[in-house]
Design a protein around this motif. Sequence first.
Motif, PDB file in Angstrom:
ATOM      1  N   UNK A   4      18.868  95.212 -36.676  1.00  0.00           N
ATOM      2  CA  UNK A   4      18.584  94.640 -35.356  1.00  0.00           C
ATOM      3  C   UNK A   4      19.679  94.992 -34.353  1.00  0.00           C
ATOM      4  N   UNK A   5      20.892  95.208 -34.881  1.00  0.00           N
ATOM      5  CA  UNK A   5      22.011  95.532 -33.992  1.00  0.00           C
ATOM      6  C   UNK A   5      21.733  96.813 -33.217  1.00  0.00           C
ATOM      7  N   UNK A  63      20.156  96.720 -29.639  1.00  0.00           N
ATOM      8  CA  UNK A  63      20.803  96.189 -28.425  1.00  0.00           C
ATOM      9  C   UNK A  63      20.656  97.184 -27.289  1.00  0.00           C
ATOM     10  N   UNK A  64      20.277  96.678 -26.122  1.00  0.00           N
ATOM     11  CA  UNK A  64      20.167  97.556 -24.954  1.00  0.00           C
ATOM     12  C   UNK A  64      20.941  96.954 -23.796  1.00  0.00           C
ATOM     13  N   UNK A  85      20.024  95.134 -43.492  1.00  0.00           N
ATOM     14  CA  UNK A  85      21.375  95.112 -42.929  1.00  0.00           C
ATOM     15  C   UNK A  85      21.409  94.592 -41.485  1.00  0.00           C
ATOM     16  N   UNK A  86      22.601  94.138 -41.123  1.00  0.00           N
ATOM     17  CA  UNK A  86      22.837  93.642 -39.765  1.00  0.00           C
ATOM     18  C   UNK A  86      22.472  94.697 -38.735  1.00  0.00           C
ATOM     19  N   UNK A 130      13.686  91.203 -28.851  1.00  0.00           N
ATOM     20  CA  UNK A 130      13.339  91.916 -30.084  1.00  0.00           C
ATOM     21  C   UNK A 130      12.470  91.012 -30.943  1.00  0.00           C
ATOM     22  N   UNK A 159      19.436  93.951 -22.389  1.00  0.00           N
ATOM     23  CA  UNK A 159      19.221  92.869 -23.347  1.00  0.00           C
ATOM     24  C   UNK A 159      17.731  92.653 -23.612  1.00  0.00           C
TER      25      UNK A 159
END
Lengths: 335, 455
Positions: B77-78, B81-82, B73-74, B88, B85
């Motif tokens: 990796x979503x 997010x930090x 799923x998206x 990853x 930036x």
Amino acid sequence: MRNFFALILCLLPVLSAAQDWEDRQVFKGTAPTQTLRILSSTDTVFFAPIISGFLAENPTWSVEYFVTGTAEITGRFQAAPDTFDIVISSAMDLQLKLVNDGFALEVGGVDLPDWAQWRQRLFAFTSEPATIVVNRNAFADKPIPRTRQELIQVLRAAPETFRGKLGTYDIRQSGLGYLFATQDARASETFWRLMEVMGSLDAKLYCCSGDMIDHVASGDLLVAYNVLGSYAVSRQKSDNRFEIIRPSDFPTTMMRTGFVSRHAPHPGAASDFLRYMIKVQTAAPSGGNFPLPPLELNPAGANPSVISLEPALMTYLDRLKRSVFIKEWTNAVVQ
Amino acid sequence: MSDTVNVSGSLRTRLTLTLIGGAAVLTVLVFVVIRGYVAQIAQQGQDSILAASVSSILDAAILREGAVEVDFPYASLSMLSTDADDRVFYAIYQDDGLLSGYDILPEPTAVSGAATVHRTVDLDGTAIRMATAARTLIGADTRTIVSVSIAQTQEALAVTLNRISRNVVIFGAGFFLLTVVLSFWATSTTIRPLRRLANSITRRGPDDLSPVAGPVPNEMAPLVASLNRLMGRLDTSLKQSEDFIAEAAHRVRTPLATVRSHAEATLQRVDRDENRMALRAMIRAIDESSRAAGQLLDHAMITFRADHLEREQVDLLEMVRELVIRMTPVAQMKDINLHVTGVDSVVATGDAILLQNALRNLIDNALKYSPPESEIAIQVMAHPKPRIEIRDQGPGFPPDEIDDLTTRFSRGDNARGIIGSGLGLTIAQDVAEAHGGTLTLSNLPGGGACATFSL
């Protein structure tokens, strides 16, 4: 070192000639001594005013502007990251991956909100919705669809009228088309139903928005899906044979992004160019002078329809994900 | 007094520095501990997100017609997010081959079904945190292990840690300053009884050798007990000295007076000139001895009494008149007229015995150095300060020795042939100083000496 660059400069025309560019132009300042090289997916006519504005402020520079497709940019840039200063593309996912892979230089002094920049290296400078462009004549006697669902109904109601007259991006070739498709698929199942309907009506596949707009205007196509709104709006100023629809069910808005190569031959000037570009694209009364739509910095935060710059953009670039997605899409559209 | 005390360091400074030093050490220690603890917690936070991301990708892995599909799923990796930036990286492996993702990550080490493995690895000089987990997929006739690695740079973590460190430093500095203030307060509170004791002893009168009665803290009890014992002994020994002086004066003077009266009587009875001369010399010697003994004892007594003045109201004029009456017989032997002038009464505060002693010595001196048939003028004045002026018509003080005459056993050049021990002016000077006054010696313009005794 100097000799090395001189050699490159001498050989560049030879090398460039060997490559197949969509467009390639040199803009000269009034007293050019050095040349910035920009690799871009944006048509020259849209970008030229920004370059001219920069050269007016920096007359000692020239800008060589290379245009190629979004999917090719990655390959060409990765093959020779030290021959280009700036990379501009509408394929946000590919751009983000290049930055994540460490190809970008940090540029200071740019103050963009979090969703419009990543790592102070990748910066958005336009807000451009994906639109549906329809031929005005074809819809003279029918209501113009405002949503994807309505478009599906229109197409199903008169399949013979639209057979062979539908167009959309070939997401296998176009990075931007793939980005729009994946974001649409993420937003709603309606996307797949629309693709199936379009596939069943022998939709034509395109590499670029410009061709789709041309064909809709000429009547070769009646409906083009996921056309870049900015190109369509610009074309509409001289041509009113088509209508632009921003789907109201779930709009998808893309941002054009740019970064300075970490191996840029002229990092200082390249950073200046990027800052200038962002300045003119975020200045309040933009658009008048520049054909590219401005970056809409909504003070309330990111418009939810905007694809924000985050690592998740790399999800659909995954080889497995991509092959699954393309297989599904091909099954739906190409049949 | 403090310049004669052997001072080495300060209790207050030592106590303050010890408290502040201890606080500084504690502050640094707390900073290190908290920072380490926070770093651990922050790392756990990143690790758990990485682990969640890994498991969301692993969960999406399926075997379809013998091939592995990972439609993750998206959000996988979503969720990474930090704010900073962070970059990853991910990699999906089937058995030992890379299926998809980055090929720059180290080989996965996770075991299927086991817990997620976390480690920090180096990528182009940047430290990245990696989580790896594996899962076995079982198909109709195949069995394959899929492992997933997710790695992330630690810039956001560093930002968080720096922010927390800064806050901890600010808090630490605040607590440290507070401790410094408290240290000063604690020190002065601790030192206060000591200073109170010192003050109470400094403020005591010269005769007060009584034990310290006020309450003192436990730690000071031995010191105060010793002090009390010392003062007790001092008191005893002072009383003994006083008794000794009185006793000695009595024992020396009385026999001398007896010897002198015998000598006088003998002088009346002998007729031969050489015997008479010898007897006169003897009487002179006895007088000199008696006088010297008296003055030595006077001086000893003054030295003792000067530290314990017994002040009372004294009428100086009255005192001078009494003295003059007592000394008139001696004066008449030389035909010297003692003339006293002054207002009705000049009242001063002082030790009557000492004052009388000093004045007697001064008048005595004047008598000794005055030529026969002269006059000694004694003037008693009340203003501006009570003082007594004694003028004679003698040779005056030797001008070049006038400053040294008051030192002990010092006599002027012109004193030869005159009975004296050299203590008279010293006694007068000591008494004046004990009362906060002065003795001024000068020569009169028309000849003669003038001694001014002022209180």
